[in-house]
Design an enzyme around this catalytic site. Structure first.
Site, PDB file in Angstrom:
ATOM      1  CB  CYS A  93      -0.893  -0.017   1.234  1.00 25.11           C
ATOM      2  SG  CYS A  93      -2.010   1.379   1.320  1.00 25.11           S
ATOM      3  CG  HIS A 135      -5.717  -2.479  -1.398  1.00 26.67           C
ATOM      4  ND1 HIS A 135      -4.668  -3.100  -0.744  1.00 26.67           N
ATOM      5  CD2 HIS A 135      -5.478  -1.143  -1.284  1.00 26.67           C
ATOM      6  CE1 HIS A 135      -3.851  -2.164  -0.248  1.00 26.67           C
ATOM      7  NE2 HIS A 135      -4.313  -0.978  -0.571  1.00 26.67           N
ATOM      8  CD  GLU A 136      -6.866   1.220  -4.157  1.00 22.58           C
ATOM      9  OE1 GLU A 136      -6.915   2.104  -3.280  1.00 22.58           O
ATOM     10  OE2 GLU A 136      -5.786   0.663  -4.478  1.00 22.58           O
ATOM     11  CG  HIS A 139      -7.363   2.558   1.013  1.00 22.44           C
ATOM     12  ND1 HIS A 139      -6.557   2.928   2.074  1.00 22.44           N
ATOM     13  CD2 HIS A 139      -6.547   1.930   0.131  1.00 22.44           C
ATOM     14  CE1 HIS A 139      -5.309   2.530   1.834  1.00 22.44           C
ATOM     15  NE2 HIS A 139      -5.272   1.915   0.665  1.00 22.44           N
TER      16      HIS A 139
HETATM   17 CO    CO Z   1      -3.629   1.007  -0.264  1.00 25.05          CO
END
Ligand code: CO
Length: 160
Positions: A93, A135-136, A139
């Protein structure tokens, strides 16, 4: 002209906040387009394959992905379906420099989002693209890949 943002890293608390839904009735569309352009430029400059707005200090539900022919910007993305089948894959990341490891993610997903014009879009993704989306979107919910790590490895560097 795009601007390269400074990437926010841990322990900045914005990375742990739930990002705000983009309201197309209220947001300045020109500013949103500029944010998207700058995020794409920042992602490329940092050799990332994905970027979420909180990583550039904007707590908004906006992500960019660089796993397709053209960089893709999604507003208010939601993963509507996670495949039962999961696989381990390597992640890193941009907001957590120097940490890489294996995370279990759904192999395929379906995503609902809006484009920069506020139109609804739906699509399916699998493999690395599905991984980057997951993953995004994490976030945007204040979730980081280190929360889901099964094993720490540092021989490669896929940054999202
Ligand atoms: Co990331």
């Amino acid at each position: 002209m795009s601007k390269i943002y400074k990437i926010i890293t841990l322990p900045n608390p914005i990375l742990r906040q739930k990002a705000v839904v983009v309201d197309f009735k209220k947001i300045d569309k020109k500013k949103l387009r500029q944010l998207a352009e700058n995020m794409v430029a920042t992602m490329r400059q940092s050799h990332g394959v994905g970027l979420a707005a909180p990583q550039v200090g904007q707590s908004l539900r906006v992500i960019t992905i660089d796993q397709v022919d053209n960089p893709l910007t999604l507003i208010n993305p939601i993963v509507k379906h996670f495949s039962w089948s999961k696989e381990l894959g390597q992640e890193g990341c941009l907001s957590i420099p120097g940490v890489f490891g294996y995370v279990k993610r759904s192999v395929s997903i379906s995503v609902e989002a809006q484009n920069l014009q506020g139109e609804k879009i739906n699509f399916k993704a699998k493999g690395l693209l599905a991984r980057v989306f997951q993953h995004e979107v994490d976030h945007l919910n204040g979730v980081l890949f280190i929360d889901k790590l099964t094993e720490v490895k540092d021989e490669k560097n896929v940054k999202m």
